[in-house]
Design a protein around this motif. Sequence first.
Motif, PDB file in Angstrom:
ATOM      1  N   GLY A  31      55.180 105.478  54.831  1.00  0.00           N
ATOM      2  CA  GLY A  31      56.395 106.189  54.459  1.00  0.00           C
ATOM      3  C   GLY A  31      56.411 106.513  52.975  1.00  0.00           C
ATOM      4  O   GLY A  31      55.389 106.811  52.367  1.00  0.00           O
ATOM      5  N   THR A  48      61.164 105.014  56.620  1.00  0.00           N
ATOM      6  CA  THR A  48      60.136 103.995  56.417  1.00  0.00           C
ATOM      7  C   THR A  48      59.708 104.087  54.965  1.00  0.00           C
ATOM      8  O   THR A  48      59.553 105.177  54.413  1.00  0.00           O
ATOM      9  N   SER A  50      57.473 101.670  51.639  1.00  0.00           N
ATOM     10  CA  SER A  50      56.601 100.522  51.368  1.00  0.00           C
ATOM     11  C   SER A  50      56.507 100.248  49.879  1.00  0.00           C
ATOM     12  O   SER A  50      56.757 101.118  49.044  1.00  0.00           O
ATOM     13  N   VAL A  79      58.669  95.528  58.499  1.00  0.00           N
ATOM     14  CA  VAL A  79      57.644  95.957  59.454  1.00  0.00           C
ATOM     15  C   VAL A  79      56.412  95.077  59.314  1.00  0.00           C
ATOM     16  O   VAL A  79      55.860  94.606  60.294  1.00  0.00           O
ATOM     17  N   LYS A 101      61.566  99.303  57.078  1.00  0.00           N
ATOM     18  CA  LYS A 101      62.324 100.391  57.704  1.00  0.00           C
ATOM     19  C   LYS A 101      63.796 100.172  57.370  1.00  0.00           C
ATOM     20  O   LYS A 101      64.334  99.087  57.598  1.00  0.00           O
TER      21      LYS A 101
END
Length: 137
Positions: A31, A48, A50, A79, A101
């Motif tokens: 993401g 999403t 990270s 996640v 997420k």
Amino acid sequence: MRRRWRVAVAAAVAGLLLAGCDTQSGKLDHGRVFGFDTPQLKVAVGQTFSLYRKLAVVPGQRDWTVVDPQPDPGVLKVVGPDYLKGGGGMGDGGSVYLVFKAVGKGGTDFTVQNCGSCDAMLRPTYQVRETYHLVVG
């Protein structure tokens, strides 16, 4: 006897340094990517995202996890980590994406830490703990 003991200790240390180095996933959607040095994050509901970090070959670098206090589950879902193998250069331990997420509007703090499996003597040197503030709007 001493020589065998030294060889065993050297092998154990090498195992700690190389643990997990052959893991390569790269299968998760990262993401929107933020650096580990971004303490304030803002994303949209359903997005999403990270946290990205380049890793060195040192103990604990491959066991990043979200730790207590856990984030608000109505705002953030963890996640999981996605480790990518390094290019083989000296000290190159690859990289990690901690993937999340955003599941609902609001704000929450979350903390990530490495070195959970490190020997107690190694933790003061290698453990890193970072806290982030997430706003989902």
